[in-house]
Write a protein that holds these residues in place. Structure first.
Motif, short mmCIF file in Angstrom:
data_model
loop_
_atom_site.label_atom_id
_atom_site.label_comp_id
_atom_site.label_asym_id
_atom_site.label_seq_id
_atom_site.Cartn_x
_atom_site.Cartn_y
_atom_site.Cartn_z
N LYS A 113 -2.29 -6.27 -1.09
CA LYS A 113 -1.24 -6.06 0.63
C LYS A 113 -2.38 -7.30 1.32
O LYS A 113 -1.58 -7.12 2.61
CB LYS A 113 -1.44 -5.00 0.63
N LYS A 114 -3.09 -6.66 1.29
CA LYS A 114 -4.33 -7.53 2.68
C LYS A 114 -5.96 -7.92 2.33
O LYS A 114 -6.33 -6.91 1.40
CB LYS A 114 -4.59 -6.64 3.74
N VAL A 115 -6.09 -9.46 3.05
CA VAL A 115 -7.39 -9.32 2.38
C VAL A 115 -8.07 -9.94 3.50
O VAL A 115 -7.64 -11.03 5.29
CB VAL A 115 -7.96 -10.28 2.03
N THR A 141 -12.84 -7.30 2.63
CA THR A 141 -12.50 -6.34 2.58
C THR A 141 -10.74 -6.19 1.76
O THR A 141 -10.28 -7.68 2.79
CB THR A 141 -11.19 -5.27 3.85
N ILE A 142 -10.56 -5.74 0.94
CA ILE A 142 -9.85 -5.77 0.32
C ILE A 142 -8.24 -4.51 -0.08
O ILE A 142 -9.25 -3.42 0.13
CB ILE A 142 -9.38 -6.44 -0.72
N HIS A 143 -7.58 -4.78 0.27
CA HIS A 143 -6.15 -3.82 -0.40
C HIS A 143 -5.38 -3.97 -0.85
O HIS A 143 -4.86 -5.05 -0.73
CB HIS A 143 -5.93 -3.15 1.49
N ALA A 144 -4.73 -3.18 -1.85
CA ALA A 144 -4.33 -3.57 -2.62
C ALA A 144 -3.55 -2.42 -2.98
O ALA A 144 -3.72 -1.46 -3.36
CB ALA A 144 -4.51 -4.44 -4.20
N THR A 145 -2.42 -2.70 -4.12
CA THR A 145 -1.36 -1.47 -4.88
C THR A 145 -1.22 -1.32 -6.31
O THR A 145 -0.92 -2.80 -6.91
CB THR A 145 -0.12 -1.08 -4.11
#
Lengths: 129, 201
Positions: free
Chosen positions: B184-186, B196-200
């Motif tokens: 989702k976002k790096v 920071t990493i956001h994943a689902t």
């Protein structure tokens, strides 16, 4: 903020890189002499400078940060080793002048790393959804 | 339990805070606080607890289970964990061998973890298994760099650093995708090395 602006860390980064450059610059003058081949001296200087920078970075990391210290200080070690070794084959350097040259390299490397940080963080941060 | 990794971090535990507790935590505090603010009301898994340095950044009142492969790290963490104003417990556990049922957690958070998990893609797959479909993975990690000379230095130092602690040239963003997460976002915190990493799931 794309670059570090907190005074504690800016001054810490400056002190770490200047000190690492000065120490490694002085040591390289003791190792490399005018009789050395410049290319060989630069290669050895790069390796020795990088290796010497690691314990210096680890010493400073507890106070000023992990990768934010390790990366620029190792780059300073690499660049200082290369530059001071090259100059030392072409001119008679004292340990003091080697230290000053190393300090200058350290400051230049830090500025370059700050610029690289701003560019990479600005360019590479991305939303994928 | 991966005994080599466990012993490595057991050895590091007594001096870990000397290196990590002041400079790095002060430097990363704004980014960690922002990341952990995403902690929601459901079941949260946090790995690796280490000496509990991250607990100070957790929002109060959450329900968190923290795990770590090193019991000696967890022993060091006890004061910080007990100071948390919420429901938190810690367990000695290897991410590769988590006993939780599929889809048990709503969110998973990691902090400087996947520089050390021996098989990162398998570890991330294990995380995905215990997460609810669509659940959030939030990571604060350091990785390798794509840029010269940083990549060269980190590749050179990793054979030494992995014997004492973390690897410095991991490709964690790619590993997250390889494990089946949807990225989702790096967000880059320092160069392309700390992020920071956001994943689902």
């Amino acid at each position: 903020m794309l670059v570090e602006i907190r005074p504690y860390f800016v001054l810490g980064d400056l002190a770490c890189n200047a000190a690492a450059g000065a120490v490694i610059g002085a040591l390289m003058v003791l190792i490399v002499g005018p009789e050395w081949n410049m290319f060989v001296a630069m290669v050895i200087g790069t390796v020795v400078g990088t290796v010497l920078s690691i314990p210096l970075a680890l010493l400073a990391a507890g106070m000023f940060g992990a990768m934010e210290v390790l990366v620029p200080v190792m780059t300073t070690g690499m660049a200082t080793g290369m530059v001071v070794s090259a100059v030392a084959t072409d001119a008679v350097l004292t340990t003091g002048s080697g230290a000053v040259l190393g300090l200058e390299v350290g400051v230049v490397v830090l500025i370059a790393t700050y610029l690289a940080n701003a560019v990479i963080r600005g360019k590479a941060s991305r939303w994928t959804s | 339990m991966d005994e080599l990794t466990e012993k490595k971090w057991d050895r590091a535990a007594p001096s870990f805070d000397l290196m990590a507790s002041y400079g790095p935590e002060k430097r990363w505090a704004p980014f960690k606080r922002e990341l952990f603010a995403n902690m929601g009301e459901g079941r949260i898994l946090f790995l690796a607890v280490g000496t509990g340095l991250d607990v100070q950044f957790f929002p109060a009142g959450r329900s968190i289970l923290g795990i770590d492969i090193s019991q000696k790290m967890l022993d060091q963490a006890s004061t910080r964990v007990s100071a948390y104003e919420g429901d938190i417990s810690v367990q000695h556990m290897d991410v590769h061998q988590m006993p939780f049922e599929d889809g048990h957690f709503d969110q998973v958070f990691t902090s400087c973890t996947f520089c050390s998990v021996p098989d990162p893609v398998v570890g991330l797959q294990a995380l995905r298994r215990v997460m609810k479909p669509g659940g959030d993975l939030y990571m604060f990690e350091h990785t390798g760099s794509r840029y010269f000379p940083f990549n060269l230095m980190m590749n050179l130092i990793t054979p030494v650093s992995r014997k004492l602690g973390p690897e410095l040239n991991r490709t964690t963003v790619e590993n997250v995708q390889a494990a089946g997460f949807e990225l989702k976002k790096v967000q880059h915190v320092y160069l392309d090395v700390v992020k920071t990493i956001h994943a689902t799931a």
